[in-house]
Design an enzyme around this catalytic site. Structure first.
Site, PDB file in Angstrom:
ATOM      1  N   HIS A  17      -2.911   6.549   4.539  1.00  0.00           N
ATOM      2  CA  HIS A  17      -1.445   6.442   4.747  1.00  0.00           C
ATOM      3  C   HIS A  17      -0.757   7.891   4.370  1.00  0.00           C
ATOM      4  CE1 HIS A  17      -1.890   2.362   5.781  1.00  0.00           C
ATOM      5  NE2 HIS A  17      -0.944   1.761   4.798  1.00  0.00           N
ATOM      6  N   CYS A  65       0.724  -1.276  -0.021  1.00  0.00           N
ATOM      7  CA  CYS A  65      -0.181  -0.108   0.229  1.00  0.00           C
ATOM      8  C   CYS A  65       1.074   1.269   0.065  1.00  0.00           C
ATOM      9  CB  CYS A  65      -0.996  -0.010   1.070  1.00  0.00           C
ATOM     10  SG  CYS A  65      -0.255  -0.504   2.777  1.00  0.00           S
TER      11      CYS A  65
END
Ligand code: NAP
Length: 340
Positions: A239, A132
């Protein structure tokens, strides 16, 4: 566009559920849809585009020859190791979210805006979705690599608990209530934990090694010096990555910002006078990668700071995988504007 028969393996998980949301928003036409998970979830009902589907237990007999165009996997490495080849042997193109296949030489590792051509004829029928944090950084780094050449990359990540799946989310909820952690090594509430995945060689974590190795593979720069410190932070989703990128050739910061602004899937939010820079809550629910705080690093020649934020469940997992299919099915597709 033709109708596609699609299986989702891990359909009850955090990423599996996001696959369904992103597919609902996608211009792809879904024909038959098959939902697989473990025996624990067999019979569970899930809605997709107004219809109800029953989750089936994943078994060696799940993939009938010729029944599938694509199989989207998000059920962990062990499941992918065993079942992705079975789906591919039955004629499906597999897009796998786990780390099981990412570094195999004959498995393309793909961020569609960056290297979709790698995915066009996967030798094993398996395409790997990158880690990710790596996915989101590839967009600005590809723009820099194309414009100026890359000499070195330093990553520091600030990764949400949803990146660890349902158990990560439960641990933040529990430790916010004052309960002890059941998954992370320390209470994630009130802490930043510099430890994601297991410790491996030279005291790096496997997450850090994934970022280092996957960056080199996706950008086709096998000798690029890359280093990383990966940190879990107490936020639910989204994130953030601080990137320091050194280039081969000199750059002008305004020109770099313009290159980022026209790069598919990348949004520049950078106006410090107005306190405008990306934060996780702005990225959540979007498929784009947001960048800001773009400024020269005065400690080195040809060095740039970038603050890079994305929804790790969407662009960091489900949306990237669905976009791979969109690019393969619509070769002229260049940009993504849905999912706001
Ligand atoms: P999760 O919420 O824990 O979901 C796991 C899924 O896998 C569930 O649907 C589970 O089914 C299924 N599963 C587990 N064991 C299985 C088995 N033996 N057979 C069939 N299905 C099985 O995890 P997640 O966050 O969605 O992550 C899934 C995968 O995506 C992992 O490989 C992860 O590394 C990767 N990934 C996650 C992210 C992220 O940001 N979360 C990003 C990139 C990649 P049950 O509900 O029946 O247990």
């Amino acid at each position: 566009m033709k109708k596609l028969n699609i299986a989702i393996v891990g359909a009850t998980g955090v990423v599996g559920q996001a696959f369904l949301t992103v597919l609902e928003e996608s211009p792809l036409h879904v024909g038959r849809l098959y939902l697989f998970a473990s025996a624990r979830s067999a019979g569970k009902k899930i809605r997709f585009r107004g219809a109800e589907y029953a989750v089936e237990e994943l078994t060696a007999a799940s993939f009938r020859p010729g029944a599938l165009d694509y199989a989207l996997f998000s059920a962990g490495g062990a499941v992918a190791q065993t079942f992705a080849p079975l789906a591919a042997a039955a004629g499906a193109t597999v897009v796998d979210n786990s780390s099981a296949w990412r570094m195999h030489d004959d498995v393309p590792l793909v961020v569609p805006e960056v290297n979709i051509d790698d995915a066009r004829h996967p030798p094993r029928g398996i395409i790997a979705n990158p880690n990710c944090s790596t996915i989101q950084t590839m967009l600005p780094l590809k723009a820099l690599a194309d414009g100026y050449g890359l000499r070195r990359v330093v990553y520091t990540t600030y990764q949400a608990v949803s990146g660890a799946g349902a158990k990560g989310i439960r641990d933040l909820e529990a430790t916010l209530r004052g309960d002890p952690p059941a998954f992370f090594p320390y209470a994630i509430a009130q802490n930043c934990i510099p430890h994601i995945d297991r410790f491996a060689d030279d005291d790096y974590t496997k997450e850090e090694l994934k970022m280092i190795n996957e960056t080199r593979k996706i950008l086709h720069l096998p000798a690029l010096p890359v280093t990383a410190t990966c940190v879990r932070v107490p936020i639910f989703n989204g994130h953030s990555v601080a990137i320091v990128a050194e280039t081969e050739r000199p750059f002008d910061v305004q020109t770099v910002k313009q290159a980022f602004a026209v790069f598919p899937g990348l949004l520049v939010q950078d106006d410090v006078a107005a306190a405008k820079y990306p934060v996780a809550e702005q990225a959540n629910g979007r498929n784009e990668v947001l960048v800001g705080r773009i400024r020269r690093d005065f400690s080195q020649p040809n060095s740039l700071h970038i603050w890079c934020v994305a929804d790790n469940i969407r662009k960091g997992a489900a949306a990237n995988a669905v976009q791979i299919i969109e690019y393969l099915e619509q070769p002229t597709r260049k940009t993504h504007t849905y999912g706001t």
